[in-house]
Write a protein that holds these residues in place. Structure first.
Motif, PDB file in Angstrom:
ATOM      1  N   LEU A   1      41.892  -9.274 -37.023  1.00 13.06           N
ATOM      2  CA  LEU A   1      42.293  -8.449 -35.789  1.00 13.06           C
ATOM      3  C   LEU A   1      43.742  -8.867 -35.794  1.00 13.06           C
ATOM      4  CD1 LEU A   1      41.005  -6.460 -33.809  1.00 13.06           C
ATOM      5  CD2 LEU A   1      40.682  -8.714 -32.461  1.00 13.06           C
ATOM      6  N   GLU A   2      44.575  -7.770 -35.681  1.00 10.81           N
ATOM      7  CA  GLU A   2      46.070  -7.891 -35.355  1.00 10.81           C
ATOM      8  C   GLU A   2      46.213  -7.887 -33.916  1.00 10.81           C
ATOM      9  OE1 GLU A   2      50.033  -7.495 -34.261  1.00 10.81           O
ATOM     10  OE2 GLU A   2      48.472  -5.675 -34.158  1.00 10.81           O
ATOM     11  N   LEU A   3      46.851  -8.937 -33.103  1.00 15.99           N
ATOM     12  CA  LEU A   3      46.985  -9.093 -31.738  1.00 15.99           C
ATOM     13  C   LEU A   3      48.335  -9.096 -31.260  1.00 15.99           C
ATOM     14  CD1 LEU A   3      43.698 -11.097 -30.723  1.00 15.99           C
ATOM     15  CD2 LEU A   3      44.109  -8.461 -30.605  1.00 15.99           C
ATOM     16  N   SER A   4      49.318  -9.649 -32.189  1.00 12.75           N
ATOM     17  CA  SER A   4      50.617  -9.777 -31.768  1.00 12.75           C
ATOM     18  C   SER A   4      51.414  -8.800 -30.963  1.00 12.75           C
ATOM     19  CB  SER A   4      51.585 -10.737 -32.776  1.00 12.75           C
ATOM     20  OG  SER A   4      50.925 -11.752 -33.209  1.00 12.75           O
TER      21      SER A   4
ATOM     22  N   ASP B   1      44.544 -12.588 -36.320  1.00 12.23           N
ATOM     23  CA  ASP B   1      44.488 -13.030 -37.653  1.00 12.23           C
ATOM     24  C   ASP B   1      45.870 -12.779 -38.362  1.00 12.23           C
ATOM     25  OD1 ASP B   1      43.854 -13.413 -40.515  1.00 12.23           O
ATOM     26  OD2 ASP B   1      42.085 -12.077 -40.154  1.00 12.23           O
ATOM     27  N   PRO B   2      46.315 -13.745 -39.008  1.00 14.18           N
ATOM     28  CA  PRO B   2      47.855 -13.827 -39.780  1.00 14.18           C
ATOM     29  C   PRO B   2      47.673 -12.885 -40.995  1.00 14.18           C
ATOM     30  CG  PRO B   2      46.908 -16.027 -40.116  1.00 14.18           C
ATOM     31  CD  PRO B   2      45.753 -15.397 -38.968  1.00 14.18           C
ATOM     32  N   ALA B   3      46.565 -12.664 -41.364  1.00 12.14           N
ATOM     33  CA  ALA B   3      46.352 -11.873 -42.474  1.00 12.14           C
ATOM     34  C   ALA B   3      46.638 -10.632 -42.260  1.00 12.14           C
ATOM     35  CB  ALA B   3      45.366 -12.214 -43.411  1.00 12.14           C
ATOM     36  N   ALA B   4      46.331 -10.142 -41.047  1.00 10.32           N
ATOM     37  CA  ALA B   4      46.427  -8.622 -40.541  1.00 10.32           C
ATOM     38  C   ALA B   4      47.723  -8.349 -40.008  1.00 10.32           C
ATOM     39  CB  ALA B   4      45.306  -8.516 -39.492  1.00 10.32           C
ATOM     40  N   MET B   5      48.960  -9.175 -40.377  1.00 11.69           N
ATOM     41  CA  MET B   5      50.228  -9.019 -39.920  1.00 11.69           C
ATOM     42  C   MET B   5      51.203  -9.003 -41.265  1.00 11.69           C
ATOM     43  SD  MET B   5      49.969 -11.936 -36.837  1.00 11.69           S
ATOM     44  CE  MET B   5      51.904 -11.567 -36.479  1.00 11.69           C
ATOM     45  N   PRO B   6      51.060  -8.148 -42.100  1.00  9.39           N
ATOM     46  CA  PRO B   6      51.976  -7.869 -43.070  1.00  9.39           C
ATOM     47  C   PRO B   6      53.494  -7.693 -42.896  1.00  9.39           C
ATOM     48  CG  PRO B   6      50.511  -6.012 -42.925  1.00  9.39           C
ATOM     49  CD  PRO B   6      50.041  -6.796 -41.991  1.00  9.39           C
ATOM     50  N   TYR B   7      53.556  -7.183 -41.721  1.00 13.29           N
ATOM     51  CA  TYR B   7      55.051  -6.538 -41.059  1.00 13.29           C
ATOM     52  C   TYR B   7      55.653  -7.848 -40.820  1.00 13.29           C
ATOM     53  CZ  TYR B   7      52.883  -7.540 -36.293  1.00 13.29           C
ATOM     54  OH  TYR B   7      52.260  -8.274 -35.420  1.00 13.29           O
ATOM     55  N   ALA B   8      54.986  -8.842 -40.434  1.00 13.20           N
ATOM     56  CA  ALA B   8      55.735 -10.166 -39.877  1.00 13.20           C
ATOM     57  C   ALA B   8      56.015 -10.885 -41.337  1.00 13.20           C
ATOM     58  CB  ALA B   8      54.904 -11.164 -38.975  1.00 13.20           C
TER      59      ALA B   8
ATOM     60  N   VAL C   1      50.671 -18.444 -50.163  1.00 13.73           N
ATOM     61  CA  VAL C   1      49.609 -19.204 -49.705  1.00 13.73           C
ATOM     62  C   VAL C   1      48.622 -18.655 -48.688  1.00 13.73           C
ATOM     63  CG1 VAL C   1      48.831 -21.436 -48.712  1.00 13.73           C
ATOM     64  CG2 VAL C   1      50.737 -21.527 -50.424  1.00 13.73           C
ATOM     65  N   SER C   2      47.183 -18.570 -48.861  1.00 13.71           N
ATOM     66  CA  SER C   2      46.286 -17.738 -48.044  1.00 13.71           C
ATOM     67  C   SER C   2      46.096 -18.765 -46.776  1.00 13.71           C
ATOM     68  CB  SER C   2      45.132 -17.281 -48.826  1.00 13.71           C
ATOM     69  OG  SER C   2      44.440 -18.638 -49.124  1.00 13.71           O
ATOM     70  N   THR C   3      45.430 -17.868 -45.899  1.00  6.95           N
ATOM     71  CA  THR C   3      45.028 -18.410 -44.706  1.00  6.95           C
ATOM     72  C   THR C   3      43.549 -18.082 -44.790  1.00  6.95           C
ATOM     73  OG1 THR C   3      45.551 -16.459 -43.272  1.00  6.95           O
ATOM     74  CG2 THR C   3      47.210 -18.406 -43.283  1.00  6.95           C
ATOM     75  N   PHE C   4      42.604 -18.816 -43.767  1.00  6.49           N
ATOM     76  CA  PHE C   4      41.396 -18.699 -43.762  1.00  6.49           C
ATOM     77  C   PHE C   4      40.883 -18.663 -42.017  1.00  6.49           C
ATOM     78  CE2 PHE C   4      41.838 -23.091 -44.445  1.00  6.49           C
ATOM     79  CZ  PHE C   4      40.895 -23.881 -43.526  1.00  6.49           C
ATOM     80  N   LYS C   5      39.797 -18.255 -41.797  1.00  4.89           N
ATOM     81  CA  LYS C   5      39.224 -18.225 -40.422  1.00  4.89           C
ATOM     82  C   LYS C   5      38.336 -19.582 -40.455  1.00  4.89           C
ATOM     83  CE  LYS C   5      37.231 -15.605 -36.790  1.00  4.89           C
ATOM     84  NZ  LYS C   5      36.627 -16.851 -35.898  1.00  4.89           N
ATOM     85  N   MET C   6      38.419 -20.396 -39.470  1.00  4.57           N
ATOM     86  CA  MET C   6      37.892 -21.885 -39.291  1.00  4.57           C
ATOM     87  C   MET C   6      36.673 -21.342 -38.646  1.00  4.57           C
ATOM     88  SD  MET C   6      41.184 -23.970 -37.973  1.00  4.57           S
ATOM     89  CE  MET C   6      40.677 -25.321 -38.305  1.00  4.57           C
TER      90      MET C   6
END
Length: 369
Positions: A159-162, A231-238, A268-273
């Motif tokens: 989910l992209e929320l920024s 989710d940072p992975a949903a922010m390719p623009y940033a 480097v990837s990120t993950f949901k905790m």
């Protein structure tokens, strides 16, 4: 003072757990990902932190509302939470400069909440089962109605929320100050900006989807990538913007979501905790200095530690001492670093505020070179 008559309210979790309490704040129905914050104080700063956008907060402190609400303690223009769960809720406040009760504050901003629940039981449940969606309602009492409303709540994963909490237009702060810093606002807190202003920075704050060229045109001495929700992975623009900043070899500092974006920009990837880190008491070790710090944290995603340790471009600088997750990194050979915690700590301890000083020192060093 005549106490307000409270109506029934219900909290339904995605796994079917249902709790009955009393309505606080605004009457209505609201859903989001449920998570808990362990802070003993600073509830207003928590509720107005844009990083909490789309979430229902459970306060682990038993007594909430006793010091009311004050506008100057907001971290953004209004509360960003989707709902509130508390145990004991104070109808009155004793703070001499309190401008309103917490109930008035929540009602004025349309925040739906529920009180008189066993929050210890709910927190233990989340710690065991993990973060999940939930719904609070003072409108519906039938379980099937609650389930129908809960089904409408989107998953925080992917989910992209920024873009929903960022500034609409660029703006300047502290014009004419010594250092010029371009801020990518992906959900920035006011106290983060004030910490840089206090250190002699002129800030130009850019919307989340600003391009690198737009930020570069400001001709900054350094770049800052803010905290924020989703989710940072949903922010390719940033991620793309940060990749281009990295090519400039100018100082860059990232906090929380900004830290995750910098990691993604370095492959480097990120993950949901499982249930995230949210509170004012998280111990972090600075590997470089060997010292430990008590930190303020608010995140449900994290950077993959194995990938950081295997990376040719990143170096691990901080670790969370509770679960050994990544709490800080820096880019090898570049004046770029980031942390997973909130060094401004509003609310929270000030152990990590030296990181703002480190950023200023990088800017000074880069200017000389």
């Amino acid at each position: 003072m005549k106490l307000k008559q409270r109506e029934k309210a219900f909290l339904l979790l995605a796994d079917g757990s249902c709790f009955e309490g009393t309505s606080i704040g605004s009457k209505g129905t609201s859903g989001g990902e449920i998570c808990f914050n362990t802070g003993m104080t600073g509830y207003q700063e928590v509720y107005t932190d844009p990083s909490y956008f789309g979430q229902i907060i459970v306060n682990t402190n038993a007594h909430i509302g006793n010091y009311g609400a004050v506008d100057v303690e907001q971290e953004s223009d209004r509360p960003k939470i989707n709902g509130l769960v508390v145990s004991e809720y104070s109808e009155i406040h004793s703070r001499h400069d309190g401008e309103s009760t917490l109930d008035e504050y929540l009602s004025n901003h349309g925040i739906v909440g529920i009180a008189n629940l066993d929050t210890r039981k709910i927190v233990k449940h989340i710690r065991s089962k993990g973060a999940m969606n939930a719904i609070i309602s003072s409108e519906y009492q039938e379980i099937e109605q609650l389930k129908s409303e809960l089904a409408k709540v989107p998953s925080m994963d992917h989910l992209e929320l920024s873009s929903r909490v960022t500034t609409a237009e660029p703006y300047l702060m502290n014009e004419g100050a010594e250092f010029k810093v371009a801020v990518l606002d992906i959900g920035v807190k006011k106290s983060i900006l004030s910490n840089m202003v206090d250190r002699g920075c002129e800030l130009k704050v850019f919307p989340a989807k600003s391009t690198f060229e737009e930020m570069k045109s400001y001709n900054p001495d350094g770049y800052f990538i803010s905290n924020g929700p989703g989710d940072p992975a949903a922010m390719p623009y940033a991620v793309e913007t940060v990749k281009q900043i990295l090519q400039q070899d100018k100082p860059m500092f990232g906090i929380c979501l900004g830290h995750q974006i910098i990691a993604l920009a370095n492959g480097v990837s990120t993950f949901k905790m499982h249930h995230g880190h949210r509170g004012l008491n998280h111990p972090v070790k600075n590997i470089i200095s060997g010292l430990s710090e008590v930190t303020s944290q608010n995140h449900g995603f994290a950077v993959n530690r194995e990938e950081v340790e295997a990376s040719d471009t990143l170096e691990l600088t901080h670790i969370n001492l509770n679960d050994h997750t990544v709490a800080g990194i820096r880019v090898k050979g570049k004046p770029v670093f980031s942390v997973q915690h909130h060094p401004e700590a509003s609310p929270g301890p000030h152990d990590s505020r030296y990181l703002f000083d480190d950023f200023i020192q990088l800017i000074k060093k880069h200017r000389k070179s």
